[in-house]
Design a protein around this motif. Structure first.
Motif, PDB file in Angstrom:
ATOM      1  N   TYR A 116      39.225  58.984   4.670  1.00 41.73           N
ATOM      2  CA  TYR A 116      39.598  58.046   5.729  1.00 41.73           C
ATOM      3  C   TYR A 116      38.515  57.932   6.795  1.00 41.73           C
ATOM      4  CZ  TYR A 116      43.989  58.870   3.389  1.00 41.73           C
ATOM      5  OH  TYR A 116      44.963  58.984   2.425  1.00 41.73           O
ATOM      6  N   SER A 146      38.301  57.820  19.093  1.00 43.94           N
ATOM      7  CA  SER A 146      39.209  56.684  19.288  1.00 43.94           C
ATOM      8  C   SER A 146      40.380  56.832  18.334  1.00 43.94           C
ATOM      9  CB  SER A 146      38.493  55.356  19.022  1.00 43.94           C
ATOM     10  OG  SER A 146      38.301  55.168  17.628  1.00 43.94           O
ATOM     11  N   ASN A 148      40.923  55.247  15.849  1.00 41.34           N
ATOM     12  CA  ASN A 148      40.449  55.065  14.483  1.00 41.34           C
ATOM     13  C   ASN A 148      40.181  56.390  13.764  1.00 41.34           C
ATOM     14  OD1 ASN A 148      40.474  52.248  14.802  1.00 41.34           O
ATOM     15  ND2 ASN A 148      38.416  52.253  15.681  1.00 41.34           N
ATOM     16  N   ASP A 149      40.088  57.474  14.537  1.00 41.64           N
ATOM     17  CA  ASP A 149      39.822  58.792  13.941  1.00 41.64           C
ATOM     18  C   ASP A 149      41.095  59.568  13.614  1.00 41.64           C
ATOM     19  OD1 ASP A 149      36.998  58.589  14.116  1.00 41.64           O
ATOM     20  OD2 ASP A 149      37.080  59.114  16.241  1.00 41.64           O
ATOM     21  N   GLU A 151      43.607  59.181  11.515  1.00 45.48           N
ATOM     22  CA  GLU A 151      43.953  59.373  10.108  1.00 45.48           C
ATOM     23  C   GLU A 151      43.071  60.464   9.480  1.00 45.48           C
ATOM     24  OE1 GLU A 151      46.299  58.839   6.810  1.00 45.48           O
ATOM     25  OE2 GLU A 151      46.515  57.783   8.734  1.00 45.48           O
ATOM     26  N   HIS A 213      47.967  54.507  23.046  1.00 41.96           N
ATOM     27  CA  HIS A 213      48.317  54.684  21.635  1.00 41.96           C
ATOM     28  C   HIS A 213      49.304  55.843  21.481  1.00 41.96           C
ATOM     29  CE1 HIS A 213      44.191  52.822  21.474  1.00 41.96           C
ATOM     30  NE2 HIS A 213      44.882  51.984  20.715  1.00 41.96           N
TER      31      HIS A 213
END
Length: 398
Positions: A116, A146, A148-149, A151, A213
Motif C-alpha cells: 500500500y 498524511s 495517505n500513509d 493503510e 480525518h
C-alpha cells in the motif's frame, strides 16, 4: 531492616514500612558522567549498582536499558515505537515486509516496503545525546506524513508478530535482587491511539489529522489494537513485577476528553489483566497533569511514575496526593530542577525540601524519585541529602 523490594511492595499495598523508599532514576546521570569522565571521584570506577549500594537507595528499573541490544537492527524501528533490547519483555518481528536501512552520519533511515505504499522514517543519535546520557534516538522524520500513509502503517502493524523475550528481564531481576521491584515495559502508548500520538506523527500534525480525518484515524487505531494488546499480554506474562503501559502525558497534548475516550478504557483493561496475574500497572505520568488526575484514577493504574510537581508544573505534591487519596502510589515527587545549582541555590533547595516533606504528609503510597530523571549536571550532595531525609522520615503506616 526492610529491603527496597520489601519497602516498595509494602508501599504499593499500603502496608507499614520502616521509612519512605527513595528509588531515584540514575541511569542517564550515570551514563553521561561515565562517558565524560565526570563521576564523583570515589565512584570513578564504580558500576551504577555499586553506587546505589553505597548510597543505600533503590534500583530504578522503569525504563528498559536501550543500550542492551543484540543486533544493530534491533533499534532501527524506533520511529514506529518499536525497539528490541534485552530488558524488554517482548521482541516484535515483521512478516511480509521488506526494510531498506541506510545510514547517513548520525542518522538512520528506514524505508518499509508494503503493498500500500512505502513508509520512510529517520532518527538521529549524535554525540550531544551520548554526552547527555540519552539512549533514545530523536525522530526527525515520522512514519505518517498524511492520511495517505494510514493503510501502509496499518499493514505494518498487522504484520508485526510479538514474541516473548524473558531471558533479559529474568537476568535483570536476578541482578537487581532485593534492590527493587522490576518493571517490564509494555507499550509507550497505553492504547493504539495513544501510540499513534506518541510515536507515529509530529504532535502538530496529529491534531490536524484528529480534526480533519478523525474516522480514518480511529480505524487505524482499531487495526493497530491487536498489536498493542499482544505487547501488553506478553509483558504481563513475563517475570516482571510491574508492567509499564503509557508514557508522556501532558494536558496540552493528551487533553482530558482525549484521555477519557482513547486511553482510560485501555488502561482499565490492562489494570484488570495485571491484577489477575498478580502484577501492578504503572503509567509514566510526567508533564503537566492538571485536569488529568481523575482519569488516572478511572484507568485504575497502581503507580503514577515520574510525577513532577511544582515548580516545574502547576500542581503541588500535596494536591496530587489529595486527589489520589491512597488509591495510586506516586513514584517521583521531586522535580529535576531542584538538584541543579543553576536552578536553585543551596538555601532554596533546603527550603524546598523542608516544604516537600511537609507535603508528603503521612508518607504512604509514595516512592520518592527525581522526576523524570536525575539530570547529568545534578549536584551530587543534593541526592545524598534526599536519601538521608527519606530514611530519617521514619516508619510509615505504623
Amino acid at each position: 531492616m526492610m529491603t527496597y523490594r520489601e519497602r516498595m511492595l509494602a508501599t504499593l499495598q499500603g502496608r507499614p514500612t520502616d521509612c519512605i523508599p527513595f528509588v531515584p532514576r540514575l541511569d542517564l546521570w550515570y551514563k553521561a558522567n561515565k562517558y565524560k569522565g565526570t563521576l564523583p571521584d570515589k565512584y570513578r570506577n564504580a558500576t551504577l549498582i555499586q553506587i546505589l549500594d553505597d548510597l543505600d537507595v533503590g534500583y530504578h528499573s522503569v525504563t528498559a536499558d536501550r543500550d542492551l541490544f543484540d543486533d544493530s537492527t534491533d533499534i532501527v524501528d524506533r520511529a514506529l515505537g518499536i525497539w528490541r533490547c534485552r530488558t524488554k519483555p517482548h521482541h516484535p518481528k515483521f512478516r511480509n515486509i521488506k526494510r531498506n536501512i541506510s545510514y547517513q552520519g548520525d542518522a538512520t533511515i528506514v524505508e518499509y516496503l508494503t503493498p500500500y505504499g512505502n513508509i520512510r522514517t529517520k532518527v538521529i543519535y549524535d554525540e550531544s545525546m551520548r554526552k547527555a546520557g540519552i539512549t533514545l534516538s530523536h525522530v526527525s522524520e515520522h512514519a505518517i506524513k498524511s492520511v495517505n500513509d494510514y493503510e501502509a502503517v496499518a499493514y505494518i502493524f498487522e504484520n508485526a508478530e510479538v514474541h516473548p523475550n524473558y531471558e533479559g528481564i529474568a537476568r535483570l531481576k536476578e541482578e537487581v535482587g532485593d534492590r527493587a521491584l522490576v518493571v517490564g515495559t509494555a507499550s509507550m502508548g497505553a492504547s493504539a491511539m495513544h501510540h499513534i500520538l506518541h510515536e507515529l506523527l509530529p504532535y502538530d500534525l496529529f491534531f490536524c489529522e484528529y480534526h480533519d480525518h478523525y474516522d480514518e484515524l480511529v480505524r487505524l487505531a482499531e487495526r493497530m489494537t491487536p498489536y498493542i494488546n499482544k505487547v501488553i499480554d506478553v509483558a504481563i506474562n513475563s517475570p516482571a513485577d510491574i508492567i509499564q503501559s503509557g508514557t508522556n502525558y501532558d494536558v496540552q497534548l493528551t487533553w482530558p476528553p482525549f484521555v477519557k475516550k482513547h486511553i482510560v478504557p485501555s488502561l482499565a483493561e490492562t489494570a484488570m489483566k495485571c491484577r489477575a496475574a498478580g502484577k501492578f500497572l504503572l503509567s509514566h505520568t510526567d508533564g503537566e497533569n492538571k485536569g488529568l488526575l481523575p482519569h488516572f484514577l478511572a484507568g485504575q493504574i497502581d503507580i503514577a511514575d515520574s510525577v513532577c510537581p511544582a515548580p516545574m508544573t502547576s500542581l503541588t505534591l500535596k494536591e496530587i496526593r489529595t486527589v489520589f487519596d491512597g488509591k495510586i502510589t506516586i513514584w517521583g515527587g521531586i522535580p529535576s530542577v531542584s538538584v541543579l545549582e543553576n536552578s536553585m541555590t543551596d538555601y532554596e533547595f533546603d527550603a524546598f525540601l523542608d516544604d516537600l516533606f511537609v507535603q508528603i504528609g503521612a508518607g504512604d503510597h509514595l516512592i520518592l524519585s527525581i522526576a523524570d530523571t536525575a539530570p547529568p549536571g545534578m549536584k551530587f550532595s543534593r541526592l545524598e541529602r534526599i536519601a538521608k531525609l527519606a530514611k530519617e522520615f521514619g516508619p510509615v503506616n505504623q
